[in-house]
Design a protein around this motif. Sequence first.
Motif, PDB file in Angstrom:
ATOM      1  N   TRP A  43       0.812  -1.217   0.000  1.00 39.81           N
ATOM      2  CA  TRP A  43       0.000   0.000   0.000  1.00 39.81           C
ATOM      3  C   TRP A  43       0.847   1.269   0.000  1.00 39.81           C
ATOM      4  O   TRP A  43       0.320   2.373   0.074  1.00 39.81           O
ATOM      5  N   LEU A  44       2.148   1.108  -0.081  1.00 39.20           N
ATOM      6  CA  LEU A  44       3.046   2.254  -0.122  1.00 39.20           C
ATOM      7  C   LEU A  44       3.359   2.572  -1.579  1.00 39.20           C
ATOM      8  O   LEU A  44       4.089   1.845  -2.243  1.00 39.20           O
ATOM      9  N   TYR A  45       2.798   3.647  -2.096  1.00 41.04           N
ATOM     10  CA  TYR A  45       2.950   3.997  -3.509  1.00 41.04           C
ATOM     11  C   TYR A  45       4.364   4.484  -3.800  1.00 41.04           C
ATOM     12  O   TYR A  45       4.901   5.328  -3.082  1.00 41.04           O
ATOM     13  N   GLU A  46       4.959   3.926  -4.848  1.00 43.45           N
ATOM     14  CA  GLU A  46       6.279   4.333  -5.293  1.00 43.45           C
ATOM     15  C   GLU A  46       6.189   4.694  -6.771  1.00 43.45           C
ATOM     16  O   GLU A  46       5.923   3.825  -7.607  1.00 43.45           O
ATOM     17  N   PRO A  47       6.402   5.951  -7.134  1.00 39.09           N
ATOM     18  CA  PRO A  47       6.275   6.342  -8.549  1.00 39.09           C
ATOM     19  C   PRO A  47       7.334   5.715  -9.444  1.00 39.09           C
ATOM     20  O   PRO A  47       7.103   5.522 -10.635  1.00 39.09           O
ATOM     21  N   GLN A  48       8.492   5.384  -8.883  1.00 39.30           N
ATOM     22  CA  GLN A  48       9.535   4.778  -9.711  1.00 39.30           C
ATOM     23  C   GLN A  48       9.169   3.336 -10.050  1.00 39.30           C
ATOM     24  O   GLN A  48       8.447   2.675  -9.315  1.00 39.30           O
ATOM     25  N   VAL A  49       9.679   2.860 -11.183  1.00 40.12           N
ATOM     26  CA  VAL A  49       9.413   1.491 -11.624  1.00 40.12           C
ATOM     27  C   VAL A  49      10.736   0.805 -11.936  1.00 40.12           C
ATOM     28  O   VAL A  49      11.782   1.448 -12.044  1.00 40.12           O
ATOM     29  N   GLU A  50      10.671  -0.504 -12.095  1.00 43.56           N
ATOM     30  CA  GLU A  50      11.859  -1.267 -12.470  1.00 43.56           C
ATOM     31  C   GLU A  50      12.093  -1.163 -13.977  1.00 43.56           C
ATOM     32  O   GLU A  50      11.183  -0.814 -14.733  1.00 43.56           O
ATOM     33  N   ALA A  51      13.285  -1.512 -14.398  1.00 39.33           N
ATOM     34  CA  ALA A  51      13.567  -1.595 -15.831  1.00 39.33           C
ATOM     35  C   ALA A  51      12.721  -2.721 -16.423  1.00 39.33           C
ATOM     36  O   ALA A  51      12.579  -3.789 -15.821  1.00 39.33           O
ATOM     37  N   ASP A  52      12.125  -2.466 -17.590  1.00 38.84           N
ATOM     38  CA  ASP A  52      11.283  -3.485 -18.217  1.00 38.84           C
ATOM     39  C   ASP A  52      12.142  -4.620 -18.769  1.00 38.84           C
ATOM     40  O   ASP A  52      12.886  -4.449 -19.731  1.00 38.84           O
ATOM     41  N   ASP A  53      12.051  -5.754 -18.130  1.00 35.62           N
ATOM     42  CA  ASP A  53      12.764  -6.955 -18.574  1.00 35.62           C
ATOM     43  C   ASP A  53      11.930  -8.143 -18.109  1.00 35.62           C
ATOM     44  O   ASP A  53      12.387  -9.008 -17.380  1.00 35.62           O
ATOM     45  N   VAL A  63      14.962  -3.829  -7.126  1.00 33.61           N
ATOM     46  CA  VAL A  63      13.559  -4.240  -7.025  1.00 33.61           C
ATOM     47  C   VAL A  63      12.716  -3.144  -6.396  1.00 33.61           C
ATOM     48  O   VAL A  63      13.064  -2.602  -5.347  1.00 33.61           O
ATOM     49  N   VAL A  64      11.609  -2.821  -7.056  1.00 38.27           N
ATOM     50  CA  VAL A  64      10.596  -1.944  -6.479  1.00 38.27           C
ATOM     51  C   VAL A  64       9.528  -2.846  -5.868  1.00 38.27           C
ATOM     52  O   VAL A  64       8.953  -3.695  -6.555  1.00 38.27           O
ATOM     53  N   HIS A  65       9.271  -2.685  -4.570  1.00 40.15           N
ATOM     54  CA  HIS A  65       8.387  -3.623  -3.886  1.00 40.15           C
ATOM     55  C   HIS A  65       6.933  -3.461  -4.310  1.00 40.15           C
ATOM     56  O   HIS A  65       6.244  -4.425  -4.627  1.00 40.15           O
ATOM     57  N   SER A  66       6.435  -2.238  -4.295  1.00 40.37           N
ATOM     58  CA  SER A  66       5.009  -2.023  -4.503  1.00 40.37           C
ATOM     59  C   SER A  66       4.634  -2.093  -5.974  1.00 40.37           C
ATOM     60  O   SER A  66       5.421  -1.756  -6.859  1.00 40.37           O
ATOM     61  N   SER A  67       3.408  -2.517  -6.235  1.00 39.02           N
ATOM     62  CA  SER A  67       2.870  -2.569  -7.588  1.00 39.02           C
ATOM     63  C   SER A  67       1.669  -1.643  -7.754  1.00 39.02           C
ATOM     64  O   SER A  67       0.881  -1.802  -8.680  1.00 39.02           O
ATOM     65  N   LEU A  68       1.526  -0.682  -6.865  1.00 38.52           N
ATOM     66  CA  LEU A  68       0.393   0.238  -6.930  1.00 38.52           C
ATOM     67  C   LEU A  68       0.498   1.168  -8.126  1.00 38.52           C
ATOM     68  O   LEU A  68       1.572   1.661  -8.437  1.00 38.52           O
ATOM     69  N   TYR A  69      -0.629   1.415  -8.783  1.00 39.33           N
ATOM     70  CA  TYR A  69      -0.679   2.485  -9.772  1.00 39.33           C
ATOM     71  C   TYR A  69      -1.375   3.680  -9.145  1.00 39.33           C
ATOM     72  O   TYR A  69      -2.100   3.558  -8.152  1.00 39.33           O
ATOM     73  N   SER A  70      -1.144   4.847  -9.715  1.00 37.78           N
ATOM     74  CA  SER A  70      -1.528   6.103  -9.078  1.00 37.78           C
ATOM     75  C   SER A  70      -3.009   6.185  -8.746  1.00 37.78           C
ATOM     76  O   SER A  70      -3.399   6.666  -7.685  1.00 37.78           O
ATOM     77  N   SER A  71      -3.867   5.692  -9.631  1.00 38.97           N
ATOM     78  CA  SER A  71      -5.312   5.851  -9.454  1.00 38.97           C
ATOM     79  C   SER A  71      -5.974   4.687  -8.717  1.00 38.97           C
ATOM     80  O   SER A  71      -7.199   4.660  -8.590  1.00 38.97           O
ATOM     81  N   LEU A  72      -5.186   3.722  -8.245  1.00 41.64           N
ATOM     82  CA  LEU A  72      -5.768   2.499  -7.695  1.00 41.64           C
ATOM     83  C   LEU A  72      -6.726   2.771  -6.549  1.00 41.64           C
ATOM     84  O   LEU A  72      -6.430   3.527  -5.622  1.00 41.64           O
ATOM     85  N   ARG A  73      -7.900   2.129  -6.626  1.00 40.55           N
ATOM     86  CA  ARG A  73      -8.872   2.112  -5.537  1.00 40.55           C
ATOM     87  C   ARG A  73      -9.004   0.681  -5.035  1.00 40.55           C
ATOM     88  O   ARG A  73      -8.715  -0.277  -5.761  1.00 40.55           O
ATOM     89  N   PRO A 100     -12.190   3.401  -1.335  1.00 42.43           N
ATOM     90  CA  PRO A 100     -11.275   4.539  -1.390  1.00 42.43           C
ATOM     91  C   PRO A 100      -9.989   4.223  -2.147  1.00 42.43           C
ATOM     92  O   PRO A 100      -9.700   3.075  -2.488  1.00 42.43           O
ATOM     93  N   GLY A 101      -9.203   5.280  -2.370  1.00 44.13           N
ATOM     94  CA  GLY A 101      -7.906   5.117  -3.008  1.00 44.13           C
ATOM     95  C   GLY A 101      -6.871   4.562  -2.049  1.00 44.13           C
ATOM     96  O   GLY A 101      -7.093   4.469  -0.831  1.00 44.13           O
ATOM     97  N   HIS A 102      -5.730   4.203  -2.594  1.00 41.96           N
ATOM     98  CA  HIS A 102      -4.683   3.552  -1.800  1.00 41.96           C
ATOM     99  C   HIS A 102      -4.134   4.444  -0.697  1.00 41.96           C
ATOM    100  O   HIS A 102      -3.690   3.947   0.345  1.00 41.96           O
ATOM    101  N   GLU A 103      -4.174   5.781  -0.892  1.00 43.08           N
ATOM    102  CA  GLU A 103      -3.653   6.675   0.133  1.00 43.08           C
ATOM    103  C   GLU A 103      -4.427   6.528   1.440  1.00 43.08           C
ATOM    104  O   GLU A 103      -3.853   6.617   2.531  1.00 43.08           O
TER     105      GLU A 103
END
Length: 422
Positions: A43-53, A63-73, A100-103
């Motif tokens: 539930w911790l939003y991280e705007p950075q992403v991993e390299a696409d591979d 590794v970026v742990h979270s998979s949240l997207y900005s608008s996720l509810r 509600p949203g992830h925040e």
Amino acid sequence: MTYSLNIAVIGAGTSGLLTARELLRENHRVTIFEKSNRLGGTWLYEPQVEADDVLHLNPNRSVVHSSLYSSLRTNLPRPLMGFSDYSFEDKYYGDPRMFPGHEEVLKFLQDFANEFGVTEVIRFNSEVVRVDSLDGDFVVEWKTMEMGSVAEVFDAVVVCSGHHTEPRIADDVPGIEEWSRKQTHSHNYRVPEPYRDQVVVVIGNGPSALDISREIATVAKEVHLSSRSLNVKVSKLDVYENIWQHSKINRVYDDGTIFFQDGESIEADVILHCTGYKFHFPFLRTNNVVHVDDNRVGPLYKHVFPPQLAPRLAFVGLTYNQGVHFQMFELQSKWVALALSGKISLPSEDEMLADVHKHYREMEENGIPKRYTHSLGFKFEYLDWLAAQVGLRIDDRLKVICRNLLEQWISHPNGFRDVFQL
């Protein structure tokens, strides 16, 4: 006789916070290891992403742990997101929606951790790199930027590291290795803008695939959903001018052409895998006592205890797709805490193993693939069983809400959040 043990909890997400609270209530000494600088886990939003591979994931990648997207509810309403004695239903942090949203969820978890003294036992920026069993105890090695690697002995370990970080992809699609254009996974999806004017193929039929495809459609030229489900209706989606539903992909070609089993073909710019995640415990050393096979973590008694190492090694939060999601993790954590205190007894190792293999046989007899071992659907038998172990029961109101949610999701998959009523 009751015990007070020195216990390591891996991860400060929902499961880790609940587990730590229950262990503290039982007067255990608790240390939570959290590799990020904040609590919240997925539930911790991280705007950075991993390299696409996505086809050749480098185990040494950043590794970026979270998979949240900005608008996720949330896809569960507030009453199903709380705990037995700490409700989410009556707490609002600026987003009063039923879904509600992830925040909002993150703020709820932060308040929960502060309320019960859990925040005080978290070691932030501490990534666990090794857990080794040692004569009934466990060596936990973790690393920090400042200190490097440090090792410490604990009486018990509870793994709460989540399962929304290591992408699982549709690597069995013929030609996917030769695809020359962009491929990515929903783990790396944050906002729709990178898909502007693109023709996008989304593989998957779960909540994330449905939500993300509709968001991408606001900027993309075309969005084509591909599902393996035999029940999928091949069609142009109602309400949307540029979304089509297809069956399974038959083959992809390096010139960008994609053929579907329904006979249609398109030329695409991007393949987006919304195909879920792998259970992944690279730090765990158990001499194969616990292993992952096609997303089955096992053998685990009732999805929590490996019989050979129980109760000193446990997992909380592996089970999923259950409507009463957060309370399920709460019940698992209570069960673990009481077992480690000696207040309740587990069956013998042989009895637990027999129960595990009985479950595996039943899955096989019913034609359920191994990868769905920890998927509970919307059934309540497991929750009722767990609740009985710790002297509690699931509120009937929550079961009614859960069934109502399932009905609304089936009848209004594109807008169940908008039509849902308690």
